[in-house]
Design a protein around this motif. Structure first.
Motif, PDB file in Angstrom:
ATOM      1  N   ASN A  23       0.601  -1.322  -0.308  1.00  0.00           N
ATOM      2  CA  ASN A  23      -0.120  -0.267  -0.232  1.00  0.00           C
ATOM      3  C   ASN A  23       0.769   1.233   0.560  1.00  0.00           C
ATOM      4  O   ASN A  23       1.601   1.657   1.191  1.00  0.00           O
ATOM      5  CB  ASN A  23      -0.891  -0.289   1.344  1.00  0.00           C
ATOM      6  CG  ASN A  23      -2.310   1.157   1.084  1.00  0.00           C
ATOM      7  OD1 ASN A  23      -2.015   1.872   0.357  1.00  0.00           O
ATOM      8  ND2 ASN A  23      -2.834   0.573   2.608  1.00  0.00           N
ATOM      9  N   ALA A  24       1.124   1.982  -1.263  1.00  0.00           N
ATOM     10  CA  ALA A  24       1.756   2.983  -1.395  1.00  0.00           C
ATOM     11  C   ALA A  24       1.090   4.294  -0.794  1.00  0.00           C
ATOM     12  O   ALA A  24       1.666   6.201  -1.275  1.00  0.00           O
ATOM     13  CB  ALA A  24       2.059   3.113  -2.916  1.00  0.00           C
ATOM     14  N   GLU A  25       0.022   3.781  -0.634  1.00  0.00           N
ATOM     15  CA  GLU A  25      -1.001   5.789  -0.814  1.00  0.00           C
ATOM     16  C   GLU A  25      -0.153   6.563   0.890  1.00  0.00           C
ATOM     17  O   GLU A  25      -0.080   4.837   1.923  1.00  0.00           O
ATOM     18  CB  GLU A  25      -2.364   5.529   0.039  1.00  0.00           C
ATOM     19  CG  GLU A  25      -2.783   4.834  -2.019  1.00  0.00           C
ATOM     20  CD  GLU A  25      -4.715   4.617  -1.327  1.00  0.00           C
ATOM     21  OE1 GLU A  25      -5.232   4.433  -2.110  1.00  0.00           O
ATOM     22  OE2 GLU A  25      -5.086   4.532  -0.255  1.00  0.00           O
ATOM     23  N   ALA A  26      -0.137   8.294   0.755  1.00  0.00           N
ATOM     24  CA  ALA A  26       1.130   8.837   1.049  1.00  0.00           C
ATOM     25  C   ALA A  26       0.057   8.653   2.735  1.00  0.00           C
ATOM     26  O   ALA A  26       0.839   9.110   3.310  1.00  0.00           O
ATOM     27  CB  ALA A  26       0.994   9.795   0.205  1.00  0.00           C
ATOM     28  N   HIS A  27      -1.171   8.753   3.129  1.00  0.00           N
ATOM     29  CA  HIS A  27      -1.645   9.123   3.882  1.00  0.00           C
ATOM     30  C   HIS A  27      -2.453   8.111   4.850  1.00  0.00           C
ATOM     31  O   HIS A  27      -3.081   7.957   5.766  1.00  0.00           O
ATOM     32  CB  HIS A  27      -3.424   9.698   2.918  1.00  0.00           C
ATOM     33  CG  HIS A  27      -4.202   8.552   2.610  1.00  0.00           C
ATOM     34  ND1 HIS A  27      -4.242   8.533   1.444  1.00  0.00           N
ATOM     35  CD2 HIS A  27      -4.907   7.629   3.106  1.00  0.00           C
ATOM     36  CE1 HIS A  27      -5.122   7.386   1.374  1.00  0.00           C
ATOM     37  NE2 HIS A  27      -5.389   6.093   2.398  1.00  0.00           N
ATOM     38  N   ARG A  28      -1.840   6.966   4.456  1.00  0.00           N
ATOM     39  CA  ARG A  28      -1.808   5.260   5.296  1.00  0.00           C
ATOM     40  C   ARG A  28      -0.369   5.156   6.726  1.00  0.00           C
ATOM     41  O   ARG A  28       0.618   5.372   5.510  1.00  0.00           O
ATOM     42  CB  ARG A  28      -2.786   4.362   4.351  1.00  0.00           C
ATOM     43  CG  ARG A  28      -2.664   3.438   5.514  1.00  0.00           C
ATOM     44  CD  ARG A  28      -4.447   2.813   5.549  1.00  0.00           C
ATOM     45  NE  ARG A  28      -4.332   1.423   5.917  1.00  0.00           N
ATOM     46  CZ  ARG A  28      -5.704   1.107   6.415  1.00  0.00           C
ATOM     47  NH1 ARG A  28      -6.560   1.720   5.852  1.00  0.00           N
ATOM     48  NH2 ARG A  28      -5.573   0.180   7.552  1.00  0.00           N
ATOM     49  N   GLU A  29      -1.076   5.389   7.272  1.00  0.00           N
ATOM     50  CA  GLU A  29       0.518   4.859   7.978  1.00  0.00           C
ATOM     51  C   GLU A  29       0.917   3.310   8.303  1.00  0.00           C
ATOM     52  O   GLU A  29      -0.268   2.694   8.138  1.00  0.00           O
ATOM     53  CB  GLU A  29       0.342   5.227   9.754  1.00  0.00           C
ATOM     54  CG  GLU A  29       0.383   6.806   9.274  1.00  0.00           C
ATOM     55  CD  GLU A  29       1.881   6.746   8.609  1.00  0.00           C
ATOM     56  OE1 GLU A  29       2.864   6.688   9.209  1.00  0.00           O
ATOM     57  OE2 GLU A  29       2.340   8.546   8.447  1.00  0.00           O
ATOM     58  N   ARG A  30       1.980   3.243   7.840  1.00  0.00           N
ATOM     59  CA  ARG A  30       1.969   1.346   8.032  1.00  0.00           C
ATOM     60  C   ARG A  30       3.875   1.397   8.744  1.00  0.00           C
ATOM     61  O   ARG A  30       4.811   1.693   9.160  1.00  0.00           O
ATOM     62  CB  ARG A  30       2.343   1.026   6.454  1.00  0.00           C
ATOM     63  CG  ARG A  30       1.564   0.987   5.413  1.00  0.00           C
ATOM     64  CD  ARG A  30       0.397  -0.005   5.589  1.00  0.00           C
ATOM     65  NE  ARG A  30       0.343  -0.609   6.004  1.00  0.00           N
ATOM     66  CZ  ARG A  30       0.163  -2.467   6.346  1.00  0.00           C
ATOM     67  NH1 ARG A  30      -1.652  -2.380   6.582  1.00  0.00           N
ATOM     68  NH2 ARG A  30       0.644  -3.867   6.416  1.00  0.00           N
ATOM     69  N   ASP A  31       3.420  -0.068   9.632  1.00  0.00           N
ATOM     70  CA  ASP A  31       4.796  -0.843  10.098  1.00  0.00           C
ATOM     71  C   ASP A  31       5.692  -1.126   9.398  1.00  0.00           C
ATOM     72  O   ASP A  31       4.928  -2.687   8.402  1.00  0.00           O
ATOM     73  CB  ASP A  31       3.774  -1.099  10.665  1.00  0.00           C
ATOM     74  CG  ASP A  31       4.784  -2.153  11.910  1.00  0.00           C
ATOM     75  OD1 ASP A  31       6.160  -1.603  11.496  1.00  0.00           O
ATOM     76  OD2 ASP A  31       4.931  -2.365  13.183  1.00  0.00           O
ATOM     77  N   ARG A  32       6.229  -0.833   8.156  1.00  0.00           N
ATOM     78  CA  ARG A  32       7.157  -0.966   7.218  1.00  0.00           C
ATOM     79  C   ARG A  32       7.641  -2.689   7.933  1.00  0.00           C
ATOM     80  O   ARG A  32       8.544  -3.487   7.099  1.00  0.00           O
ATOM     81  CB  ARG A  32       7.531  -0.535   6.725  1.00  0.00           C
ATOM     82  CG  ARG A  32       6.941   1.120   5.772  1.00  0.00           C
ATOM     83  CD  ARG A  32       5.928   0.848   5.023  1.00  0.00           C
ATOM     84  NE  ARG A  32       5.913   1.469   4.762  1.00  0.00           N
ATOM     85  CZ  ARG A  32       4.130   1.367   3.782  1.00  0.00           C
ATOM     86  NH1 ARG A  32       4.117   0.223   2.962  1.00  0.00           N
ATOM     87  NH2 ARG A  32       4.044   2.467   2.452  1.00  0.00           N
ATOM     88  N   ARG A  34       1.004   9.576  -3.841  1.00  0.00           N
ATOM     89  CA  ARG A  34       1.687   7.705  -3.653  1.00  0.00           C
ATOM     90  C   ARG A  34       2.569   8.483  -2.727  1.00  0.00           C
ATOM     91  O   ARG A  34       3.784   9.694  -2.934  1.00  0.00           O
ATOM     92  CB  ARG A  34       2.252   7.140  -4.695  1.00  0.00           C
ATOM     93  CG  ARG A  34       2.469   7.925  -5.528  1.00  0.00           C
ATOM     94  CD  ARG A  34       3.280   7.122  -6.590  1.00  0.00           C
ATOM     95  NE  ARG A  34       2.078   5.941  -7.095  1.00  0.00           N
ATOM     96  CZ  ARG A  34       2.286   4.585  -7.919  1.00  0.00           C
ATOM     97  NH1 ARG A  34       2.766   4.100  -7.017  1.00  0.00           N
ATOM     98  NH2 ARG A  34       1.127   4.181  -7.747  1.00  0.00           N
ATOM     99  N   ILE A  35       3.629   7.450  -1.932  1.00  0.00           N
ATOM    100  CA  ILE A  35       4.900   6.969  -1.476  1.00  0.00           C
ATOM    101  C   ILE A  35       5.954   7.272  -2.603  1.00  0.00           C
ATOM    102  O   ILE A  35       5.257   6.020  -3.312  1.00  0.00           O
ATOM    103  CB  ILE A  35       5.196   6.610  -0.772  1.00  0.00           C
ATOM    104  CG1 ILE A  35       4.328   7.001   0.766  1.00  0.00           C
ATOM    105  CG2 ILE A  35       6.774   7.120  -0.186  1.00  0.00           C
ATOM    106  CD1 ILE A  35       4.348   5.965   1.866  1.00  0.00           C
ATOM    107  N   PRO A  36       6.543   8.305  -3.458  1.00  0.00           N
ATOM    108  CA  PRO A  36       7.643   7.732  -4.279  1.00  0.00           C
ATOM    109  C   PRO A  36       8.174   6.740  -4.041  1.00  0.00           C
ATOM    110  O   PRO A  36       8.315   5.662  -3.142  1.00  0.00           O
ATOM    111  CB  PRO A  36       8.925   8.490  -4.278  1.00  0.00           C
ATOM    112  CG  PRO A  36       8.094   9.883  -3.429  1.00  0.00           C
ATOM    113  CD  PRO A  36       7.174   9.558  -2.353  1.00  0.00           C
TER     114      PRO A  36
END
Length: 332
Positions: free
Chosen positions: A239-248, A283-285
């Motif tokens: 999920n590359a959507e910038a508005h969503r935080e993820r635990d990478r 999106r996150i680049p």
């Protein structure tokens, strides 16, 4: 000396308005310009300016994260940071040129491979981008024959999972994708509606101690293990959507559990689809995503490709790379 320095600054400023391709052409006009266009400060500017717009990156072209973390004045040895070479190696245009230069060898290899009857390659597809986005990537793949043709449901069953779906590219190459969801469709829908993270049932966590810290380690359940043992490669949908935080960090741990070399050949390729729901979403680049997921820690061939679920933009580029890598591995 002051005038000479001023002249150099003016030249660099002018060249910064040119494209990197034009700067390279300028360097071919004379020995003077060849030396001038290799200025590391100019190419560092190009690199930091352009990489957010690059739509793909792979295991051979990912720039070192230290390039971004250090100011130019902190780099003590410019030889370690040949920004011109890094730019040419990393940008998609440079990688395409390198691929074209090998096309004659690739044509011979493809011909030789065509003489050998092989079963269609099979890939396991998983990841949060399959479940969290407003548009379903899988549904679009199943209903967009002008881009990807559904070729049928094969009879090779994997106990507890099924047979997957066979697709066909424009070049008549067939391949099979087994889609692995983390939970049931009802639970996935509820999680999307509530903007929550569903409990992932594909993995179970094992706590291990590394040094003085507790590190999370995942293993896959038995049904998923059977898939990992028979597939020719993997597709991870991020999920590359910038508005969503993820635990990478957790994403990486689960990715490592799937591609564990104990479950199959260690050199099977991994395609990471850096996916957003539709083109209007920020999106996150791609290069930043690769660093967030710490893909430099992986030991097998990988590629990250920007993808849009609503239109399948970018998908075929990634699939083409995955098929080439899988065919190369099977021919070895």
């Amino acid at each position: 000396a002051a005038f000479h320095g001023f002249q150099i600054d003016v030249q660099l400023n002018i060249m910064s308005f040119l494209s990197p391709q034009d700067v390279c052409r300028l360097g071919s006009t004379s020995c003077y310009w060849r030396a001038a266009v290799q200025d590391p400060l100019l190419w560092r500017y190009f690199l930091l300016r352009d990489l957010p717009s690059w739509t793909s990156v792979d295991w051979k072209s990912l720039p070192d994260v230290e390039i971004f973390n250090k100011a130019f004045s902190e780099v003590s040895d410019n030889a370690l940071y040949d920004y011109m070479t890094i730019y040419k190696r990393s940008c998609p245009q440079g990688r395409r040129s390198l691929k074209l230069s090998r096309s004659r060898y690739g044509a011979v290899t493809s011909f030789l491979q065509s003489l050998v009857t092989q079963a269609e390659p099979r890939f396991a597809m998983f990841g949060p981008g399959l479940e969290e986005l407003d548009n379903s990537l899988v549904q679009k793949m199943m209903t967009c024959p002008e881009i990807l043709l559904v070729a049928g449901l094969p009879h090779r069953q994997i106990h507890g999972i099924g047979s997957g779906v066979s697709f066909q590219c424009n070049n008549n190459q067939k391949f099979n994708i087994v889609t692995l969801y983390s939970t049931t469709s009802v639970e996935r829908r509820r999680a999307r509606e509530e903007q929550a993270v569903a409990v992932n049932k594909m993995f179970y966590q094992e706590d291990s101690t590394e040094g003085n810290q507790q590190a999370g380690h995942y293993s896959v359940i038995a049904q998923v293990r059977k898939v990992c043992e028979v597939v020719d490669g993997f597709i991870y949908v991020a999920n590359a959507e910038a508005h969503r935080e993820r635990d990478r960090q957790e994403e990486l741990a689960r990715m490592l559990a799937m591609i564990d070399p104990a479950l199959g050949p260690p050199n099977r390729p991994l395609l990471i689809l850096s996916c957003v729901s539709h083109a209007g979403v920020e999106r996150i680049p791609c290069v930043y995503m690769a660093h967030q997921l710490q893909l430099n820690l992986l030991h097998q061939p990988w590629m990250m490709q920007d993808t849009v679920a609503a239109t399948l933009d970018g998908l075929l580029n990634g699939i083409e790379w995955l098929l080439e890598e899988a065919n190369c591995k099977s021919a070895q």
